[in-house]
Write an enzyme that holds these catalytic residues in place. Structure first.
Site, PDB file in Angstrom:
ATOM      1  N   ARG A   1       0.605 -35.342 -25.277  1.00  0.00           N
ATOM      2  CA  ARG A   1      -0.466 -36.300 -25.572  1.00  0.00           C
ATOM      3  C   ARG A   1      -1.284 -35.888 -26.793  1.00  0.00           C
ATOM      4  O   ARG A   1      -1.743 -36.746 -27.553  1.00  0.00           O
ATOM      5  CB  ARG A   1      -1.374 -36.463 -24.348  1.00  0.00           C
ATOM      6  CG  ARG A   1      -0.738 -37.304 -23.266  1.00  0.00           C
ATOM      7  CD  ARG A   1      -1.595 -37.421 -22.043  1.00  0.00           C
ATOM      8  NE  ARG A   1      -1.061 -38.421 -21.127  1.00  0.00           N
ATOM      9  CZ  ARG A   1      -1.479 -38.588 -19.891  1.00  0.00           C
ATOM     10  NH1 ARG A   1      -2.457 -37.836 -19.418  1.00  0.00           N
ATOM     11  NH2 ARG A   1      -0.943 -39.504 -19.113  1.00  0.00           N
TER      12      ARG A   1
ATOM     13  N   LYS B   1       8.477 -45.436  -2.445  1.00  0.00           N
ATOM     14  CA  LYS B   1       7.936 -46.484  -1.575  1.00  0.00           C
ATOM     15  C   LYS B   1       7.922 -47.870  -2.203  1.00  0.00           C
ATOM     16  O   LYS B   1       7.498 -48.039  -3.344  1.00  0.00           O
ATOM     17  CB  LYS B   1       6.501 -46.121  -1.176  1.00  0.00           C
ATOM     18  CG  LYS B   1       6.412 -44.904  -0.263  1.00  0.00           C
ATOM     19  CD  LYS B   1       4.974 -44.680   0.131  1.00  0.00           C
ATOM     20  CE  LYS B   1       4.872 -43.578   1.176  1.00  0.00           C
ATOM     21  NZ  LYS B   1       3.475 -43.365   1.566  1.00  0.00           N
TER      22      LYS B   1
ATOM     23  N   GLY C   1       5.817 -40.806 -14.936  1.00  0.00           N
ATOM     24  CA  GLY C   1       6.031 -39.361 -15.009  1.00  0.00           C
ATOM     25  C   GLY C   1       7.434 -38.894 -14.683  1.00  0.00           C
ATOM     26  O   GLY C   1       8.051 -38.128 -15.440  1.00  0.00           O
TER      27      GLY C   1
ATOM     28  N   GLY D   1      -0.127 -45.127 -15.071  1.00  0.00           N
ATOM     29  CA  GLY D   1      -0.771 -46.235 -14.362  1.00  0.00           C
ATOM     30  C   GLY D   1      -0.857 -47.496 -15.201  1.00  0.00           C
ATOM     31  O   GLY D   1      -0.644 -48.606 -14.708  1.00  0.00           O
TER      32      GLY D   1
END
Length: 397
Positions: free
Chosen positions: A41, A198, A351, A374
């Site tokens: 980053r 999930k 990720g 996100g």
């Protein structure tokens, strides 16, 4: 998406002598001693900062780091280690300034790193009084932190409301372009890979993509739930039986459009979730009650690889098996290489996906690698990110 681009301001000379406030994403992992363990980053933020310096601007940069408590600065919250690494990359000293909200002294050609912005009271809730103070520090606000684009905070949204000019830095602009190319105006067929443990965490993404993509490839625990929905036995594999109706609805939605959710025809099973567990390839119809499905089988992987090679656009979020274990990595490795070999425009994010891309060395073969976890997921959900919303608003008024 119409936003003002910082590159255009610099090219036209409008940034010269101006106070430029850059919101970067310098939130990097550190070890217990505070040493930076991975600096992607920081390296990604350099082009914007260099662009501002080359344009003759007075440059302020800030970022969050970790999860500090507002109004209670602690030494471990400091951006000092980031400043050191940034200085090495830029080849210049990068001073760190604390307590900067009420004023910053910086001259054209100079650069200062403003201490962890999440320590400022009102940052997370985007308090208007803080936003106005931040805006008063600059002539041009540059948002270059896609990883925070899904948050409406003081340094990501509020400052953009009140700054004289609010624009997208090169990193954010590249994300906007890649997202538009992949989702708003894709070359068909459009294939999306959505994998993870999930269905519940990716349900809105699956529903949103089901209305737009030609192939919706599911993997990991999500694929197990879809196999269950297709009437297959999955043994003791990770799944969410209470979401079978949701999975069936996604399959039906795709089918109604003449599209499909490819259900695995073969899988790799083990009796225990361990790296050294013996791996057995089985037909999807032969899974035993005590089996754990830990990867897609070679036949399924080959079929999906062929589809990906024929795609026009690929969106990738999540590995399709437990790729960290050698015996269960073939599916993810096959998918990764198929994406690398495909002539499709590909965009990847998340990720685990980035870890897979690094593991198989295909960084330069993926069209665009998103830096925001996100934020990337929210884009796939079909949401308009706050950063995009305010920058678009400011560009049009």
């Amino acid at each position: 998406m119409n936003v003002i681009r910082f590159a255009d301001l610099c090219a036209s000379g409008r940034a010269k002598g101006q106070r430029v406030f850059i919101r970067a994403d310098l939130n990097v992992p550190q070890d217990d001693a505070g040493r930076i363990t991975e600096d992607t980053r920081i390296r990604a933020s350099v082009p914007c900062i260099q662009m501002a310096l080359d344009a003759g601007a007075a440059v302020m940069v800030t970022s969050h780091l970790g999860r500090p408590t507002e109004g209670a600065f602690k030494p471990e919250d400091s951006l000092a280690p980031v400043a050191k690494r940034l200085g090495e990359l830029l080849g210049r000293d990068v001073p760190v300034m604390a307590n900067w909200v009420d004023g910053v002294q910086v001259a054209p050609g100079q650069l200062v790193l403003l201490e962890n912005c999440r320590v400022n009271v009102g940052e997370k809730k985007n308090a208007p009084e803080l936003a106005k103070k931040l805006a008063a520090l600059c002539d041009i606000f540059v948002h270059d932190a896609f990883g925070t684009a899904h948050r409406a905070e003081g340094t990501t949204y509020g400052i953009a409301q009140y700054a004289p000019i609010a624009c997208a830095g090169p990193l954010l602009a590249a994300e906007i372009d890649a997202i538009h190319k992949a989702l708003a105006n894709p070359k068909r067929p459009l294939a999306a890979i959505v994998a993870g443990s999930k269905v519940s965490t990716k349900l809105t993404i699956l529903k949103s993509l089901a209305a737009n993509v030609d192939q919706l490839i599911v993997g990991g625990g999500i694929a197990n739930t879809f196999m269950l929905a297709a009437g297959l036995n999955i043994g003791k594999s990770l799944a969410e039986p209470d979401l079978l109706d949701e999975a069936k609805a996604v399959i039906a939605l795709m089918k109604a459009r003449g599209a499909e959710v490819p259900i695995p025809t073969d899988v790799v099973c083990a009796k225990t979730f361990t790296a050294d567990a013996p791996a057995t390839v089985k037909a999807a119809t032969d899974v035993a009650d005590d089996d754990l499905i830990l990867d897609i089988g070679p036949q399924t992987a080959a079929r999906l690889a062929a589809q990906l090679k024929a795609a026009g656009t690929i969106v990738w979020n999540g590995p399709v098996g437990v790729f960290e274990f050698a015996a269960f990595e073939n599916g993810t490795q096959t998918i990764a290489h198929a994406i690398a070999e495909s002539s499709a425009f590909s965009i990847a994010g998340g990720g685990d996906t980035l870890a897979a891309i690094a593991k198989y060395g295909i960084e330069d073969k993926v069209g665009y690698i998103s830096t925001g976890g996100g934020a990337f997921l929210e884009v796939l959900e079909g949401k308009t990110l706050p950063a995009f919303e305010i920058l678009t608003l400011r560009a049009n008024h």
